[in-house]
Each structure stands twice: as structure tokens, then as C-alpha cells.
Design an enzyme around this catalytic site. Structure first.
Site, short mmCIF file in Angstrom:
data_model
loop_
_atom_site.label_atom_id
_atom_site.label_comp_id
_atom_site.label_asym_id
_atom_site.label_seq_id
_atom_site.Cartn_x
_atom_site.Cartn_y
_atom_site.Cartn_z
N ASP A 1 12.67 -18.48 35.54
CA ASP A 1 12.71 -17.78 34.25
C ASP A 1 13.58 -16.52 34.30
O ASP A 1 13.92 -15.96 33.26
CB ASP A 1 11.29 -17.41 33.80
CG ASP A 1 10.49 -18.65 33.42
OD1 ASP A 1 11.10 -19.69 33.15
OD2 ASP A 1 9.25 -18.56 33.39
N LYS B 1 14.62 -25.53 29.05
CA LYS B 1 13.78 -24.39 28.67
C LYS B 1 13.84 -24.17 27.14
O LYS B 1 14.26 -25.06 26.42
CB LYS B 1 14.24 -23.14 29.44
CG LYS B 1 14.07 -23.28 30.95
CD LYS B 1 12.62 -23.47 31.33
CE LYS B 1 12.45 -23.72 32.82
NZ LYS B 1 11.08 -24.09 33.17
N SER C 1 2.00 -16.88 32.16
CA SER C 1 1.39 -18.09 32.75
C SER C 1 -0.09 -17.87 33.02
O SER C 1 -0.92 -18.76 32.77
CB SER C 1 2.07 -18.42 34.08
OG SER C 1 3.41 -18.74 33.87
N GLN D 1 4.29 -26.78 35.09
CA GLN D 1 3.62 -27.27 33.88
C GLN D 1 3.20 -28.72 34.07
O GLN D 1 2.10 -29.11 33.66
CB GLN D 1 4.54 -27.12 32.67
CG GLN D 1 4.80 -25.67 32.31
CD GLN D 1 5.74 -25.50 31.13
OE1 GLN D 1 6.31 -26.46 30.64
NE2 GLN D 1 5.91 -24.26 30.69
C1 S3P Z 1 5.37 -22.10 33.49
C2 S3P Z 1 6.16 -22.89 34.30
C3 S3P Z 1 7.62 -22.90 34.24
C4 S3P Z 1 8.18 -21.69 33.50
C5 S3P Z 1 7.43 -21.40 32.24
C6 S3P Z 1 5.95 -21.17 32.52
C7 S3P Z 1 3.91 -22.20 33.62
O1 S3P Z 1 8.04 -24.06 33.52
O2 S3P Z 1 9.53 -21.86 33.23
O3 S3P Z 1 7.96 -20.26 31.61
O4 S3P Z 1 3.20 -21.32 33.11
O5 S3P Z 1 3.43 -23.14 34.28
P1 S3P Z 1 8.21 -25.48 34.26
O6 S3P Z 1 6.93 -25.82 34.86
O7 S3P Z 1 8.60 -26.45 33.19
O8 S3P Z 1 9.31 -25.27 35.26
#
Ligand code: S3P
Length: 430
Positions: free
Chosen positions: A316, A343, A24, A170
Site C-alpha cells: 500500500d 487496488k 486492516s 484479504q
Molecule cells: C488488506 C490487504 C491488502 C491491502 C489492503 C488491506 C487487508 O490487500 O492492500 O489495503 O486488510 O487484509 P490484498 O490482500 O488484496 O493484497
């Protein structure tokens, strides 16, 4: 399609290991470095396929980005200098690239076409495209703009007041990034806290963002300045080795320089609650991100219930937690995790399918799983289903299986951890 034969190891995991950079944070470092003016250097960058997609997307918009292994240099010229790409942008498997990038493209006066692999083409994009459309972007795609490929006609954006309908960093980040390009102040409210790397990194690049209770506000038109970013190790990658050590008797393992941002440390809380012998040492934060080391020894484990506010902090890691639960005493229940269905694969279905094949008694529910502990893992031929975290979970299970496990579609692990198998070998006691 690569197939990997995994022989049971039945040995302790020992020593210390630094895992690759946080996925991230690596994405966000590229994004902000490309929007900023001036030079940005990123060290311990995750050179996994997902983050390379983010680099390629900004290169396609004319940003000068040089990547040599885990070091990246960006010569940022600011948002106004981003160009219209000549070709459609390929996002591969990366949901983070897709949803965060959409926020930026929405505010640029150009046309873009975005497409991804089979998995990404099934994942919902309307959770971001709906608020971005409200801000003034024109986004269209299959199923009324829900699915990739998407066409984006960006332009002048107006700010919005938005409450995230799903627990998703996200979505929050996509709207905040659009807010950075919009006129006025954009407010995003999230009822359950999700990872806050976007907020932290905006500050590291000299931007301003405020948080009051669950409301985050960002003013448009801010000028960001290039900086140096050191990416902490990814706790989501570390989780595979933490669980491997917890379930391999005689283990004593330390993961160093790992991110300990409290929005990500649900795995530590769950391991402790299940009786793991775990020690965390915090060091000084880097770029607003807590870091430190985690030491773990194998121990007997008990079942638990995982639900509510902790879910986004461990989302995750839930596949590897399901494997952990199979080695605990009692029945573990995971609920409130409906997001797992959106996912890289439907991770409730994938975990149930693969762990069942490996001899675990596990049941999927609408929003989680029920796992019976005390399983003896058996050898089998199992498919990662193209999901990197399912692939690594199968590899960890093979360590304690009673016969050989064949992992099909092993190559997808490179999405987040290209050197996973060589790192694993380093910590197996010889
Ligand atoms: C992430 C947010 C998460 C996570 C993904 C990375 C990010 O997803 O599962 O692996 O970098 O903002 P979601 O925001 O859809 O939950």
C-alpha cells in the site's frame, strides 16, 4: 467532487504525531467483535469510510454496534444470532470489507446481495469466491461471479486445503473466516507471507489458529469471546508523513503509537536502504500487534531496487515510495508488484499518470515502475482518480513543488484518513 488548492510549503516538518488507527486492524476488530459473544470495546478505531462500511454490514445483520468517533462498543451475541439483512449490503470502496465479509456470509444460512462503488465493482472477487464455492457456498455475479454485485447463498461449509494463488491477506483472511464457520480443519498455505492481523486478532478473541512454516490451520466451530482492542496507528498512513519528512529539508518528525507488525514494515526497510535518517523504538505489543514510534530526519537519499518478498509488506506504500524515489539520486526499480493493478485503481497506471504530470520521469512496467530520481516537482492540476493513497501522495508532492498544485477529487482521502490535511498542518513548522 471537491477540489483542493495546495500551495507549496517548502518548510520542515517537525514535532510528533499520532496517526489514526490501522485500517486492516479496525476492520478485523469489528468483524471478530460481531462474531464473538460478549462485549467488545475498540479504542483508536479508524473512523474512515471503509471501516464504517464494515460496521454498517454487521449492523444490517442485527449486531448492536455503537460508534462514537474513535471508540466502538459491540454487544456480540455470537455467530448463530447473525440475521439475514433486509436490504443489499453496500460496501463502498472497501475491498477488505468485501473479501473478508464474503468468508463469513458463505457460512450463514441466508441470502445476501453485495454491491460497491465504481472502483470496487471493477476489482476481482473470484479470488475469494472460488475457494468459498469449493467449501459449499453459492456465489454469483457479473463475469461468472468475478465482479460485484454478488449474490451469496450461504450455508453449511466443509473445510478445504487451499493455497492462495495471489499474495493477498484479504484472500487468506476470507478463507480463514469461512474456515471458522466450516466443519473440520481448514488449511491455507501462502508462499509469500502477507499481513497476519486476522491470525493475531483471532487469538485475542480467545480463538485458536496454528501456523507451521507457510501453512495456517483453523478449526471450525470455535466460540469467540468479546474483548478490548486498542488499535495501533496505521503505518500505511504514517508512511505519507515519513516520506514528507524525508524529502522536506530540515525536518525532524516522530510518529508515535504506530503499528510495527513485521508483515507491514517494508516502508521502514526501504527508507533505511535509501539512506533515510530513521530511528525506531519498540514498545510493548498490544493484542499481539507490535507498536512503537518512528523518528525521521530529512537526509539525502539514494535509489534502490524493491522486489520479491518485501512487496506484500509495502504494497500500500508503493505510491508514496514512488514519490520518494523521485527525490533520490539514481534510478529506482519496483518489480514483482503486479497486485498494484488490482487496488482501488490500477496503481501502476495512476502513479505514472500523476507523477508524470508533476514533472517526474517515470515508466510503468507489467509488474512495477522505474523512477528516475532528482526530479524538480512542478505545479499542475492533478486528479486523485478517486484513490485515497494517490490523493495523499499528490498532497505530499505539493509540499515541495515549485508552484501551486490543484488536487481534484480530494474527498476520497476520507476512505482511510479523514483528518489528513489537519494532521499535516499540525507538523508544518510555522
Ligand atoms: C488488506 C490487504 C491488502 C491491502 C489492503 C488491506 C487487508 O490487500 O492492500 O489495503 O486488510 O487484509 P490484498 O490482500 O488484496 O493484497
Amino acid at each position: 467532487m471537491s477540489e483542493k488548492v495546495l500551495h507549496p510549503v517548502h518548510k520542515p516538518l517537525q514535532g510528533s504525531l499520532r496517526v489514526p488507527g490501522d485500517k486492516s486492524i479496525s476492520h478485523r476488530a469489528i468483524i471478530f467483535g460481531s462474531l464473538a459473544k460478549g462485549k467488545t470495546t475498540i479504542s483508536h478505531f479508524l473512523d474512515g469510510e471503509d471501516c464504517l462500511r464494515t460496521i454498517a454490514a454487521f449492523q444490517a445483520m442485527g449486531v448492536s454496534i455503537e460508534q462514537k468517533g474513535r471508540t466502538v462498543t459491540i454487544e456480540g451475541k455470537g455467530i448463530e444470532e447473525l440475521k439475514e439483512p433486509n436490504q443489499p449490503i453496500y460496501l463502498g470502496n472497501s475491498g477488505t470489507t468485501a473479501r473478508l465479509l464474503l468468508g463469513i456470509l458463505a457460512g450463514l444460512p441466508y441470502h445476501f446481495t453485495l454491491y460497491g462503488d465504481d472502483s470496487l465493482s471493477k476489482r476481482p472477487m473470484d479470488r475469494v469466491s472460488i475457494p468459498l464455492t469449493e467449501m459449499g457456498a453459492k456465489i454469483d455475479g457479473r463475469q461468472r461471479g468475478k465482479l460485484l454485485p454478488l449474490s451469496v447463498r450461504g450455508g453449511k461449509l466443509k473445510s478445504i486445503v487451499f493455497e492462495t494463488p495471489v499474495k493477498s491477506a484479504q484472500v487468506k483472511s476470507g478463507v480463514l473466516l469461512a474456515g471458522l464457520l466450516a466443519e473440520g480443519i481448514t488449511e491455507v498455505t501462502e508462499r509469500t507471507t502477507t499481513r497476519d492481523h486476522t491470525e493475531n486478532m483471532l487469538l485475542a478473541f480467545g480463538g485458536e489458529i496454528t501456523k507451521q512454516q507457510d501453512k495456517i490451520s483453523i478449526e471450525g466451530g470455535q466460540q469467540l469471546k468479546g474483548t478490548s482492542i486498542e488499535v495501533p496507528g496505521d503505518i500505511s498512513s504514517a508512511a505519507f508523513f515519513l516520506v514528507a519528512a524525508a524529502i522536506s529539508s530540515g525536518s525532524d518528525l516522530t510518529i508515535t503509537n504506530v503499528g510495527l507488525n513485521p508483515t507491514r514494515t517494508g516502508i521502514i526497510d526501504v527508507l533505511k536502504k535509501m539512506g533515510a535518517d530513521l530511528d525506531v523504538v519498540w514498545s510493548q505489543s498490544v493484542g499481539g500487534e507490535a507498536i512503537g514510534s518512528i523518528s525521521i530526519k530529512s537526509s539525502s537519499l539514494k535509489a534502490t531496487v524493491i522486489e520479491g518478498e518485501i512487496i506484500p509488506r509495502i504494497i500500500d506504500e508503493l505510491p508514496i515510495v514512488a514519490l520518494l524515489a523521485s527525490q533520490a539520486e539514481g534510478q529506482t526499480i519496483i518489480r514483482d508488484a503486479e497486485e498494484l493493478r488490482h487496488k482501488e485503481t490500477d496503481r501502476i497506471a495512476s502513479v505514472v499518470k500523476t507523477l508524470t504530470a508533476l514533472g517526474v520521469e517515470i515508466e510503468g512496467t507489467n509488474d512495477g515502475m522505474i523512477i528516475t530520481g532528482g526530479a524538480t516537482l512542478k505545479g499542475a492540476c492533478v486528479d486523485s482518480l478517486g484513490d485515497h493513497r494517490i490523493g495523499m501522495m499528490i498532497a505530499v508532492a505539493s509540499l515541495i513543488a515549485n508552484s501551486q498544485v490543484t488536487l481534484q477529487n480530494a474527498e476520497c482521502i476520507a476512505v482511510s484518513y479523514p483528518n489528513f490535511f489537519s494532521d499535516l498542518e499540525k507538523i508544518i513548522k510555522t
